[in-house]
Design a protein around this motif. Sequence first.
Motif, PDB file in Angstrom:
ATOM      1  N   MET A 167       0.829  -1.196   0.000  1.00  0.00           N
ATOM      2  CA  MET A 167       0.000   0.000   0.000  1.00  0.00           C
ATOM      3  C   MET A 167       0.870   1.255   0.000  1.00  0.00           C
ATOM      4  N   GLY A 168       1.759   1.336  -1.022  1.00  0.00           N
ATOM      5  CA  GLY A 168       2.495   2.566  -1.252  1.00  0.00           C
ATOM      6  C   GLY A 168       1.655   3.487  -2.118  1.00  0.00           C
ATOM      7  N   GLY A 169       2.329   4.377  -2.868  1.00  0.00           N
ATOM      8  CA  GLY A 169       1.597   5.322  -3.694  1.00  0.00           C
ATOM      9  C   GLY A 169       0.745   4.660  -4.750  1.00  0.00           C
ATOM     10  N   ILE A 170       1.310   3.663  -5.452  1.00  0.00           N
ATOM     11  CA  ILE A 170       0.565   2.994  -6.522  1.00  0.00           C
ATOM     12  C   ILE A 170      -0.539   2.117  -5.943  1.00  0.00           C
ATOM     13  N   GLY A 171      -0.225   1.389  -4.881  1.00  0.00           N
ATOM     14  CA  GLY A 171      -1.236   0.546  -4.246  1.00  0.00           C
ATOM     15  C   GLY A 171      -2.415   1.357  -3.734  1.00  0.00           C
ATOM     16  N   THR A 172      -2.120   2.514  -3.127  1.00  0.00           N
ATOM     17  CA  THR A 172      -3.178   3.382  -2.621  1.00  0.00           C
ATOM     18  C   THR A 172      -4.018   3.934  -3.758  1.00  0.00           C
ATOM     19  N   ALA A 173      -3.362   4.363  -4.836  1.00  0.00           N
ATOM     20  CA  ALA A 173      -4.092   4.893  -5.991  1.00  0.00           C
ATOM     21  C   ALA A 173      -4.972   3.819  -6.624  1.00  0.00           C
ATOM     22  N   THR A 174      -4.474   2.585  -6.664  1.00  0.00           N
ATOM     23  CA  THR A 174      -5.266   1.476  -7.209  1.00  0.00           C
ATOM     24  C   THR A 174      -6.465   1.186  -6.309  1.00  0.00           C
ATOM     25  N   ALA A 175      -6.221   1.134  -5.006  1.00  0.00           N
ATOM     26  CA  ALA A 175      -7.305   0.846  -4.054  1.00  0.00           C
ATOM     27  C   ALA A 175      -8.392   1.916  -4.120  1.00  0.00           C
ATOM     28  N   LYS A 176      -7.987   3.163  -4.260  1.00  0.00           N
ATOM     29  CA  LYS A 176      -8.958   4.261  -4.343  1.00  0.00           C
ATOM     30  C   LYS A 176      -9.851   4.101  -5.576  1.00  0.00           C
ATOM     31  N   ARG A 177      -9.255   3.743  -6.692  1.00  0.00           N
ATOM     32  CA  ARG A 177     -10.033   3.524  -7.909  1.00  0.00           C
ATOM     33  C   ARG A 177     -10.923   2.288  -7.761  1.00  0.00           C
ATOM     34  N   ALA A 178     -10.391   1.248  -7.125  1.00  0.00           N
ATOM     35  CA  ALA A 178     -11.157   0.014  -6.954  1.00  0.00           C
ATOM     36  C   ALA A 178     -12.344   0.220  -6.016  1.00  0.00           C
ATOM     37  N   ALA A 179     -12.175   1.105  -5.017  1.00  0.00           N
ATOM     38  CA  ALA A 179     -13.278   1.392  -4.090  1.00  0.00           C
ATOM     39  C   ALA A 179     -14.470   1.966  -4.836  1.00  0.00           C
ATOM     40  N   ALA A 180     -14.188   2.802  -5.832  1.00  0.00           N
ATOM     41  CA  ALA A 180     -15.271   3.403  -6.618  1.00  0.00           C
ATOM     42  C   ALA A 180     -16.020   2.364  -7.446  1.00  0.00           C
ATOM     43  N   LEU A 181     -15.379   1.217  -7.699  1.00  0.00           N
ATOM     44  CA  LEU A 181     -16.022   0.135  -8.448  1.00  0.00           C
ATOM     45  C   LEU A 181     -16.847  -0.775  -7.549  1.00  0.00           C
ATOM     46  N   GLY A 182     -16.731  -0.583  -6.237  1.00  0.00           N
ATOM     47  CA  GLY A 182     -17.531  -1.362  -5.304  1.00  0.00           C
ATOM     48  C   GLY A 182     -16.828  -2.523  -4.643  1.00  0.00           C
ATOM     49  N   PHE A 183     -15.538  -2.720  -4.915  1.00  0.00           N
ATOM     50  CA  PHE A 183     -14.793  -3.791  -4.260  1.00  0.00           C
ATOM     51  C   PHE A 183     -14.797  -3.605  -2.740  1.00  0.00           C
ATOM     52  N   LYS A 184     -14.868  -4.708  -2.021  1.00  0.00           N
ATOM     53  CA  LYS A 184     -14.493  -4.704  -0.615  1.00  0.00           C
ATOM     54  C   LYS A 184     -12.972  -4.763  -0.589  1.00  0.00           C
ATOM     55  N   LEU A 185     -12.328  -3.903   0.190  1.00  0.00           N
ATOM     56  CA  LEU A 185     -10.879  -3.738   0.106  1.00  0.00           C
ATOM     57  C   LEU A 185     -10.157  -4.165   1.374  1.00  0.00           C
ATOM     58  N   GLN A 186      -9.042  -4.861   1.148  1.00  0.00           N
ATOM     59  CA  GLN A 186      -8.116  -5.160   2.236  1.00  0.00           C
ATOM     60  C   GLN A 186      -6.709  -5.085   1.679  1.00  0.00           C
ATOM     61  N   TYR A 187      -5.733  -4.913   2.579  1.00  0.00           N
ATOM     62  CA  TYR A 187      -4.360  -4.771   2.094  1.00  0.00           C
ATOM     63  C   TYR A 187      -3.384  -5.342   3.093  1.00  0.00           C
ATOM     64  N   HIS A 188      -2.203  -5.684   2.564  1.00  0.00           N
ATOM     65  CA  HIS A 188      -1.083  -6.041   3.435  1.00  0.00           C
ATOM     66  C   HIS A 188       0.127  -5.215   3.033  1.00  0.00           C
ATOM     67  N   ASN A 189       0.820  -4.736   4.035  1.00  0.00           N
ATOM     68  CA  ASN A 189       2.023  -3.926   3.880  1.00  0.00           C
ATOM     69  C   ASN A 189       2.986  -4.383   4.955  1.00  0.00           C
ATOM     70  N   ARG A 190       4.222  -3.912   4.922  1.00  0.00           N
ATOM     71  CA  ARG A 190       5.148  -4.232   6.012  1.00  0.00           C
ATOM     72  C   ARG A 190       4.573  -3.798   7.352  1.00  0.00           C
ATOM     73  N   ARG A 191       3.821  -2.701   7.329  1.00  0.00           N
ATOM     74  CA  ARG A 191       3.104  -2.241   8.510  1.00  0.00           C
ATOM     75  C   ARG A 191       1.867  -1.494   8.023  1.00  0.00           C
ATOM     76  N   SER A 192       0.905  -1.328   8.917  1.00  0.00           N
ATOM     77  CA  SER A 192      -0.314  -0.624   8.525  1.00  0.00           C
ATOM     78  C   SER A 192       0.008   0.834   8.194  1.00  0.00           C
ATOM     79  N   VAL A 193      -0.791   1.418   7.322  1.00  0.00           N
ATOM     80  CA  VAL A 193      -0.540   2.774   6.842  1.00  0.00           C
ATOM     81  C   VAL A 193      -1.343   3.775   7.665  1.00  0.00           C
ATOM     82  N   ASP A 194      -0.653   4.754   8.253  1.00  0.00           N
ATOM     83  CA  ASP A 194      -1.318   5.800   9.021  1.00  0.00           C
ATOM     84  C   ASP A 194      -2.075   6.740   8.084  1.00  0.00           C
ATOM     85  N   ASP A 195      -3.176   7.287   8.558  1.00  0.00           N
ATOM     86  CA  ASP A 195      -3.944   8.311   7.833  1.00  0.00           C
ATOM     87  C   ASP A 195      -4.408   7.836   6.457  1.00  0.00           C
TER      88      ASP A 195
END
Length: 344
Positions: A167-195
């Motif tokens: 969930m870096g810059g590209i992952g976040t941008a992808t997730a944001k676009r996917a949210a608009a499509l109605g996906f239920k979203l989850q992610y894994h990163n080295r650590r959870s992302v603040d804010d």
Amino acid sequence: MAGSASQKPGVLMLGIVHHAKEEFKKLSDIADVMQVTTGSRDEFLRDCDNGKYDNVVAISRTYDSVAITGRFDTELVSHLPPSVRFISHNGAGYDQIDIQPCTDKNISVSNTPKAVDAATANTAIFLILGALRRAWIPQLALREGKWRGASPLGRDPHTLTLGVLGMGGIGTATAKRAAALGFKLQYHNRRSVDDLDKHFASLEVPKYVSFQELLQTSDVISVHLPLGPATQGLIGKKEFGLMKNGVIIVNTARGAIIDEEALATSLESGKIWSVGLDVYEKEPAINPKLISHPGAVLLPHIGTATIDTQKEMEILVIDNVKSAITQGKFLTQVPEQKPVLAKV
């Protein structure tokens, strides 16, 4: 780092500037710019050893310049003249450069984060939607004069869970676009992302899960990790075995994060329903099983291949060089070299 009035600091440009020509031209106002667009690794090392680049403070390199010099590995870095203090790389991923030998030699390295986020995320969404519809099957049927042919029914995003791996810059941008499509979203990163919620406004914020949970519970997995020792071959036979039957895999990061033979075998067996790939383990070579499989939607590593993004990336590379020469530091230094701030 500004140099004297009579002697400008040297900048070596490896590769061709295609879009930011005016910005590159202006770099000569503050630097003595040399450009290398052809040659071999042996020639480059020889030129380094013979003093051709002894006044070079900063090296700017394109992704394609690897064909000229080869990787910036320990050997190549050892041949760089002592004057070199900066390497400005054009690309968000910088696996063509070994960071540790650069750090050991007091050479700072920069990349181009953020500039690539939108174009790569758009490519990921294109591949996700294509894989959900197994789009190559109706496309091929149409071109063969069979109208829909044996086109299967696809899947709808709003019924599925998308697991974003990285969930870096590209992952976040992808997730944001996917949210608009109605996906239920989850992610894994080295650590959870603040804010993270600030990126999603009224949209559902992705849930942080473990790597294993993401593999086991995602209907679609989209890969957005950098390639390094910890991620090389991260997803292989064992990991595919943990996934749901009929999972969809999309990769716009680096091919070598996934064991391509295991991916192809899992696709052939039906464990994986479809794949959407822009990157490959040994590109430009692609596993023949993937090329022949109707469930594979394939692109030739064109995630950032837009005029707008390429120009933005080139400008950021040049801005990094300008900052290095005039301020003694990069605008976007790679994370491994950034100082770790102690928590108060």
